[in-house]
Design a protein around this motif. Sequence first.
Motif, PDB file in Angstrom:
ATOM      1  N   PHE B  64      -2.144 -11.400  -4.675  1.00  0.00           N
ATOM      2  CA  PHE B  64      -3.126 -10.747  -3.808  1.00  0.00           C
ATOM      3  C   PHE B  64      -2.946 -11.280  -2.389  1.00  0.00           C
ATOM      4  CE2 PHE B  64      -5.930  -8.583  -6.823  1.00  0.00           C
ATOM      5  CZ  PHE B  64      -5.525  -9.151  -8.018  1.00  0.00           C
ATOM      6  N   SER B  65      -2.710 -10.400  -1.480  1.00  0.00           N
ATOM      7  CA  SER B  65      -2.535 -10.817  -0.089  1.00  0.00           C
ATOM      8  C   SER B  65      -3.161  -9.777   0.824  1.00  0.00           C
ATOM      9  CB  SER B  65      -1.053 -10.985   0.239  1.00  0.00           C
ATOM     10  OG  SER B  65      -0.380  -9.736   0.126  1.00  0.00           O
ATOM     11  N   GLY B  66      -3.273 -10.123   2.073  1.00  0.00           N
ATOM     12  CA  GLY B  66      -3.858  -9.175   3.011  1.00  0.00           C
ATOM     13  C   GLY B  66      -3.412  -9.472   4.419  1.00  0.00           C
ATOM     14  N   ARG B  67      -3.866  -8.639   5.316  1.00  0.00           N
ATOM     15  CA  ARG B  67      -3.617  -8.885   6.722  1.00  0.00           C
ATOM     16  C   ARG B  67      -4.619  -8.083   7.538  1.00  0.00           C
ATOM     17  NH1 ARG B  67       1.963  -5.646   8.309  1.00  0.00           N
ATOM     18  NH2 ARG B  67       1.574  -3.721   7.151  1.00  0.00           N
ATOM     19  N   PHE B  69      -5.052  -6.275  11.494  1.00  0.00           N
ATOM     20  CA  PHE B  69      -4.354  -5.851  12.697  1.00  0.00           C
ATOM     21  C   PHE B  69      -5.209  -6.096  13.942  1.00  0.00           C
ATOM     22  CE2 PHE B  69      -0.960  -4.010  10.305  1.00  0.00           C
ATOM     23  CZ  PHE B  69      -1.549  -3.599   9.118  1.00  0.00           C
ATOM     24  N   SER B  70      -4.610  -5.901  15.092  1.00  0.00           N
ATOM     25  CA  SER B  70      -5.313  -6.195  16.350  1.00  0.00           C
ATOM     26  C   SER B  70      -6.524  -5.294  16.561  1.00  0.00           C
ATOM     27  CB  SER B  70      -4.351  -6.062  17.531  1.00  0.00           C
ATOM     28  OG  SER B  70      -3.795  -4.762  17.572  1.00  0.00           O
ATOM     29  N   ASN B  71      -6.562  -4.145  15.892  1.00  0.00           N
ATOM     30  CA  ASN B  71      -7.730  -3.260  16.022  1.00  0.00           C
ATOM     31  C   ASN B  71      -8.766  -3.543  14.933  1.00  0.00           C
ATOM     32  OD1 ASN B  71      -6.461  -2.293  13.767  1.00  0.00           O
ATOM     33  ND2 ASN B  71      -6.274  -0.177  14.479  1.00  0.00           N
ATOM     34  N   SER B  72      -8.601  -4.658  14.237  1.00  0.00           N
ATOM     35  CA  SER B  72      -9.488  -5.156  13.166  1.00  0.00           C
ATOM     36  C   SER B  72      -9.311  -4.443  11.835  1.00  0.00           C
ATOM     37  CB  SER B  72     -10.972  -5.117  13.570  1.00  0.00           C
ATOM     38  OG  SER B  72     -11.211  -6.015  14.618  1.00  0.00           O
ATOM     39  N   ARG B  73      -8.554  -3.375  11.789  1.00  0.00           N
ATOM     40  CA  ARG B  73      -8.270  -2.739  10.492  1.00  0.00           C
ATOM     41  C   ARG B  73      -7.549  -3.728   9.596  1.00  0.00           C
ATOM     42  NH1 ARG B  73      -4.492   0.342   7.678  1.00  0.00           N
ATOM     43  NH2 ARG B  73      -2.850  -0.035   9.234  1.00  0.00           N
ATOM     44  N   SER B  74      -7.829  -3.619   8.321  1.00  0.00           N
ATOM     45  CA  SER B  74      -7.250  -4.583   7.384  1.00  0.00           C
ATOM     46  C   SER B  74      -6.602  -3.857   6.210  1.00  0.00           C
ATOM     47  CB  SER B  74      -8.332  -5.535   6.873  1.00  0.00           C
ATOM     48  OG  SER B  74      -7.823  -6.444   5.917  1.00  0.00           O
ATOM     49  N   GLU B  75      -5.609  -4.485   5.672  1.00  0.00           N
ATOM     50  CA  GLU B  75      -4.979  -4.010   4.447  1.00  0.00           C
ATOM     51  C   GLU B  75      -4.930  -5.150   3.444  1.00  0.00           C
ATOM     52  OE1 GLU B  75      -1.772  -0.708   6.156  1.00  0.00           O
ATOM     53  OE2 GLU B  75      -1.061  -2.657   5.473  1.00  0.00           O
ATOM     54  N   MET B  76      -5.037  -4.794   2.170  1.00  0.00           N
ATOM     55  CA  MET B  76      -4.768  -5.784   1.141  1.00  0.00           C
ATOM     56  C   MET B  76      -3.686  -5.236   0.228  1.00  0.00           C
ATOM     57  SD  MET B  76      -7.732  -5.862  -1.776  1.00  0.00           S
ATOM     58  CE  MET B  76      -6.575  -6.474  -2.986  1.00  0.00           C
ATOM     59  N   ASN B  77      -2.877  -6.129  -0.249  1.00  0.00           N
ATOM     60  CA  ASN B  77      -1.751  -5.761  -1.077  1.00  0.00           C
ATOM     61  C   ASN B  77      -1.812  -6.526  -2.402  1.00  0.00           C
ATOM     62  OD1 ASN B  77       1.116  -4.486  -1.156  1.00  0.00           O
ATOM     63  ND2 ASN B  77       1.434  -6.593  -1.775  1.00  0.00           N
ATOM     64  N   VAL B  78      -1.532  -5.828  -3.466  1.00  0.00           N
ATOM     65  CA  VAL B  78      -1.417  -6.492  -4.762  1.00  0.00           C
ATOM     66  C   VAL B  78      -0.031  -6.178  -5.305  1.00  0.00           C
ATOM     67  CG1 VAL B  78      -2.434  -6.873  -7.030  1.00  0.00           C
ATOM     68  CG2 VAL B  78      -3.873  -6.054  -5.148  1.00  0.00           C
ATOM     69  N   SER B  79       0.736  -7.204  -5.569  1.00  0.00           N
ATOM     70  CA  SER B  79       2.084  -7.007  -6.089  1.00  0.00           C
ATOM     71  C   SER B  79       2.102  -7.251  -7.600  1.00  0.00           C
ATOM     72  CB  SER B  79       3.066  -7.954  -5.402  1.00  0.00           C
ATOM     73  OG  SER B  79       2.704  -9.302  -5.668  1.00  0.00           O
ATOM     74  N   THR B  80       3.125  -6.749  -8.238  1.00  0.00           N
ATOM     75  CA  THR B  80       3.322  -6.937  -9.677  1.00  0.00           C
ATOM     76  C   THR B  80       2.000  -6.714 -10.433  1.00  0.00           C
ATOM     77  OG1 THR B  80       4.857  -8.702  -9.035  1.00  0.00           O
ATOM     78  CG2 THR B  80       4.506  -8.353 -11.376  1.00  0.00           C
ATOM     79  N   LEU B  81       1.511  -5.511 -10.345  1.00  0.00           N
ATOM     80  CA  LEU B  81       0.209  -5.181 -10.910  1.00  0.00           C
ATOM     81  C   LEU B  81       0.119  -5.479 -12.399  1.00  0.00           C
ATOM     82  CD1 LEU B  81      -0.475  -1.844  -9.036  1.00  0.00           C
ATOM     83  CD2 LEU B  81      -1.934  -3.883  -8.972  1.00  0.00           C
ATOM     84  N   GLU B  82      -1.054  -5.972 -12.793  1.00  0.00           N
ATOM     85  CA  GLU B  82      -1.364  -6.227 -14.199  1.00  0.00           C
ATOM     86  C   GLU B  82      -2.546  -5.356 -14.597  1.00  0.00           C
ATOM     87  OE1 GLU B  82      -2.169 -10.374 -14.521  1.00  0.00           O
ATOM     88  OE2 GLU B  82      -0.160 -10.982 -13.846  1.00  0.00           O
ATOM     89  N   LEU B  83      -2.692  -5.145 -15.897  1.00  0.00           N
ATOM     90  CA  LEU B  83      -3.798  -4.313 -16.374  1.00  0.00           C
ATOM     91  C   LEU B  83      -5.141  -4.858 -15.895  1.00  0.00           C
ATOM     92  CD1 LEU B  83      -2.710  -3.561 -20.060  1.00  0.00           C
ATOM     93  CD2 LEU B  83      -2.465  -2.090 -18.060  1.00  0.00           C
ATOM     94  N   GLY B  84      -5.262  -6.173 -15.831  1.00  0.00           N
ATOM     95  CA  GLY B  84      -6.502  -6.821 -15.424  1.00  0.00           C
ATOM     96  C   GLY B  84      -6.849  -6.635 -13.965  1.00  0.00           C
ATOM     97  N   ASP B  85      -5.929  -6.062 -13.206  1.00  0.00           N
ATOM     98  CA  ASP B  85      -6.224  -5.799 -11.786  1.00  0.00           C
ATOM     99  C   ASP B  85      -7.010  -4.506 -11.608  1.00  0.00           C
ATOM    100  OD1 ASP B  85      -2.899  -6.965 -10.851  1.00  0.00           O
ATOM    101  OD2 ASP B  85      -4.781  -8.086 -11.132  1.00  0.00           O
ATOM    102  N   SER B  86      -7.197  -3.775 -12.677  1.00  0.00           N
ATOM    103  CA  SER B  86      -8.007  -2.559 -12.599  1.00  0.00           C
ATOM    104  C   SER B  86      -9.421  -2.940 -12.201  1.00  0.00           C
ATOM    105  CB  SER B  86      -8.028  -1.839 -13.961  1.00  0.00           C
ATOM    106  OG  SER B  86      -6.742  -1.385 -14.305  1.00  0.00           O
ATOM    107  N   ALA B  87      -9.902  -2.364 -11.121  1.00  0.00           N
ATOM    108  CA  ALA B  87     -11.199  -2.767 -10.579  1.00  0.00           C
ATOM    109  C   ALA B  87     -11.577  -1.860  -9.426  1.00  0.00           C
ATOM    110  CB  ALA B  87     -11.144  -4.219 -10.074  1.00  0.00           C
TER     111      ALA B  87
END
Lengths: 115, 114
Positions: B64-67, B69-87
């Motif tokens: 789980f990671s995120g970032r 941007f300079s305009n305050s917009r944010s993204e989060m990234n989930v790699s190698t998804l697992e069934l338990g990440d369903s949410a």
Amino acid sequence: KQEVTQIPAALSVPEGENLVLNCSFTDSAIYNLQWFRQDPGKGLTSLLLIQSSQREQTSGRLNASLDKSSGRSTLYIAASQPGDSATYLCAGPIENTGTASKLTFGTGTRLQVTL
Amino acid sequence: KAGVTQTPRYLIKTRGQQVTLSCSPISGHRSVSWYQQTPGQGLQFLFEYFSETQRNKGNFPGRFSGRQFSNSRSEMNVSTLELGDSALYLCASSLARGGNYGYTFGSGTRLTVV
């Protein structure tokens, strides 16, 4: 570690009744407290924010109080309506140390108001 | 004024894939936080960003990671998804850090991993 408990877990009341939802927290260093409602499958809608220096806040039929010394907050809903049916959550950040500005959520109270 | 906007609203991914979720905070809000909501664990804090820097992180694996941007917009990234990440993944914005001004949440992104 901050733990937030909400009682009751579920509540069903007939339309028109006044009701009280309870929220208790273990860390009295809570900075402020916010009440939210969540409809099924939806995001959170903020209802009331009680700042650290305040003891209560009111908005329409809603009144929330905060007693940091006892570790409790209550949400009072007057003259309940079917549209009030939702899950109610309390949450607060612990004392702002500059590194701990995150919300710790309660377990929620699922409210159903029947006709 | 526009609220917190999260896109997409729904996602279906396969185990092992990665996913990126987006959050646009209320105009002028500089703090963005992410939460994961599951029936079993309730709402759990993922991370907080302020001024493009991660300021606080919850107890989640490095997938789980995120970032932000300079305009305050944010993204989060989930790699190698697992069934338990369903949410339901919720984003919250605030005017500043510390919760002084309370938090406004978006409608969430419902992620299903199959």
